[in-house]
Design an enzyme around this catalytic site. Structure first.
Site, PDB file in Angstrom:
ATOM      1  N   CYS A 288       0.857  -1.333   0.022  1.00  0.00           N
ATOM      2  CA  CYS A 288       0.040   0.013   0.111  1.00  0.00           C
ATOM      3  C   CYS A 288       0.925   1.302   0.130  1.00  0.00           C
ATOM      4  CB  CYS A 288      -0.889  -0.150   1.134  1.00  0.00           C
ATOM      5  SG  CYS A 288      -2.025  -1.747   1.016  1.00  0.00           S
TER       6      CYS A 288
ATOM      7  N   HIS B 129      -1.024   7.920   6.698  1.00  0.00           N
ATOM      8  CA  HIS B 129      -1.594   6.866   5.716  1.00  0.00           C
ATOM      9  C   HIS B 129      -2.472   5.997   6.727  1.00  0.00           C
ATOM     10  CE1 HIS B 129      -1.147   2.738   3.783  1.00  0.00           C
ATOM     11  NE2 HIS B 129      -1.262   2.479   5.137  1.00  0.00           N
TER      12      HIS B 129
ATOM     13  N   HIS C 229      -9.592   2.653   2.028  1.00  0.00           N
ATOM     14  CA  HIS C 229      -8.289   2.323   1.725  1.00  0.00           C
ATOM     15  C   HIS C 229      -8.019   1.930   0.262  1.00  0.00           C
ATOM     16  CE1 HIS C 229      -3.956   1.101   1.582  1.00  0.00           C
ATOM     17  NE2 HIS C 229      -4.196   0.566   2.863  1.00  0.00           N
TER      18      HIS C 229
END
Lengths: 412, 83
Positions: free
Chosen positions: A162, A301, A337
């Protein structure tokens, strides 16, 4: 060593809450999240971020049938980025354009679909599609961009969990500096919401978020009751150029990339390591040649998992604890996400701050977790400041990959 | 089943696998690839759909027999009628 200055001159995106930078930004400032419940094979209803761009805007129906969702998202974002850059694309030397697409994973969706398909034929593999390999090779989304656009320069994906969105941009910057290409398309994409395995994996890990009543409140980083992530699809591609080239063609320069770093925790498959995250941010600041107090916005994040959010806040405290003018926000509270697209999309959400000097907040905080408290965490309401000149974008991933990217408002 | 009916089945498959193509004015005797934007993967799609939808097997050495609608009708009709 002299290094060319690298600038961003265009952006194209699709996010669960917007199919253009304008629409996306408007929703971030208005606090509009867009997460819905979708039916997941074998699992029933799960929350997910779904994009509603029109894939036929840039693809034929045959391309859509043969290609992948990741390819389709990548093509949409790339085409929109090219248009936004103002480049005379038709007359540009397409052998001098590079395509660098960050992905968390690729091939899960297509493989699961084929296993499901042959299950209807008693697992007879002669019913397995001949499209399987071109759909699942790791370069698929980047390769689909080249087939659609006629770009003949290098293309590949950057697999970086990610952290991939930032990694795509960093790769493009490096290739421009090496002179391998003169114009780059870079960013990240995700089609992960079509893979039950990704949802089931997060669920087994105890990291799939839930909320009793409202899908738009499932993703709630830093809230005391947060309980996991929302998996989303999305894509964001930028056009990058060397400053001199951008200026020579009179491009509209959106920002300059002044610092970056990717490092590794080297400690755990899943649990983040705040020391290495802090080190990553410190090193990116060193590359940029600036102090922590020069940074106006840190886009976190944080994915709304109980442990991960705390770890990142520890790292941010270590780096920015003494900086009274650094504000911290989060974008996953609106869009979930977006995996491989997360870093690139979240950066895009903050880009307009260079013009409007407004910092979008992280939303869905009803009770702030004291372990996630920071003096300058922008919560629930946008924050207007005198000037936004520097943004640091964090993007982390499994296997302990950390990335930090630093952008500065362009000044000649 | 007649050759015309089999040709119609093939047209329906082409409509699925090549949805951007116009199939109303196809000339039966002319090669499909000369009338439409079909590639080798599309022919594999036709073979796969014959297998999935109609349980018809076309061995690789016979792929050239799918070149035109007329040759499809001629080659496939006995297979449909043998089912």
């Amino acid at each position: 060593m002299h290094q060319s200055r690298i600038v961003i001159t265009g952006v194209g995106l699709t996010s669960p809450n917007g199919n253009s930078l304008e629409e996306y930004r408007k929703n971030l400032l208005a606090g509009v999240a867009r997460i819905q419940m979708i039916d997941m094979r074998y699992m029933g209803q799960v929350p997910a971020g779904v994009c509603d761009f029109d894939p036929k805007k840039h693809q034929t129906r045959k391309e859509l049938r043969v290609g992948t969702r990741a390819g389709s998202i990548a093509i949409y974002a790339a085409r929109e980025a090219i248009a936004s850059s103002g480049l005379d694309f038709e007359n540009y030397d397409k052998s001098r354009i590079g395509v660098y697409v960050g992905t968390t994973e690729h091939g899960n969706v297509e493989t699961e679909n084929e296993v499901y398909n042959i299950s209807k034929f008693d697992y007879d593999t002669k019913f397995w599609t001949h499209h399987h390999n071109p759909r699942t090779v790791a370069n698929n989304p980047a390769g689909e961009i080249t087939i659609n656009t006629g770009i003949t320069g290098p293309h590949y994906t950057i697999g970086a969990a990610c952290a991939a969105g930032n990694a795509g941009l960093i790769q493009a910057l490096q290739m421009l500096r090496l002179g391998e290409v003169d114009f780059a398309l870079a960013g990240g994409v995700s089609e992960s919401i079509q893979s039950f395995g990704i949802f089931a994996g997060f669920k087994s890990q105890g990291a799939l978020g839930t909320h009793e009543t409202d899908p738009n409140k499932v993703s709630r980083p830093f809230d005391k009751t947060r309980n996991g992530i929302v998996v989303s699809e999305g894509g964001c591609m930028y056009t990058l150029e060397r400053l001199a080239d951008a200026q020579a063609r009179g491009a509209n320069i959106l920002a300059e990339i002044i610092g970056y770093r990717i490092n590794s925790d080297a400690s755990d498959y899943v649990l983040p390591n705040p020391e290495r995250q802090a080190e990553c941010m410190h090193q990116a600041l060193a590359v940029a040649g600036i102090e922590a107090s020069d940074v106006d916005i840190v886009n976190t994040h944080a994915t709304s998992t109980p442990m991960g959010d705390i770890q990142e806040i520890k790292a941010i405290r270590a780096v920015f604890g003494d900086s009274p003018t650094t504000y911290v926000n989060n974008t996953k509270s609106y869009i979930g996400h977006c995996m491989g697209a997360a870093g690139a999309l979240e950066l895009a959400g903050n880009l307009p701050s260079f013009q409007d000097n407004i910092i979008h907040p992280t939303i869905n905080i009803e009770e702030l977790d004291p372990e996630c408290a920071l003096p300058n965490l922008v919560i629930n309401e946008p924050r207007k400041v005198d000037a936004v000149k520097v943004i640091l974008n964090n993007s982390f991933g499994m296997l302990g990959i950390n990335s930090a990217l630093i952008l500065r408002k362009f000044e000649d | 089943m007649t050759e015309d009916q089999v040709q119609q089945i093939v047209i329906e498959i082409i409509n699925e696998i090549a949805p951007d193509e116009e199939t109303t004015d196809l000339k039966p005797e002319v090669n499909l690839r000369d009338q439409m934007d079909l590639d080798s993967m599309d022919f594999l799609d036709i073979v796969m759909e014959l297998r999935k939808q109609h349980s018809i097997e076309v061995p690789e050495e016979d792929y050239p027999k799918l070149a035109s609608l007329a040759s499809c009708g001629e080659y496939l009709t006995p297979k449909f009628n043998a089912k």
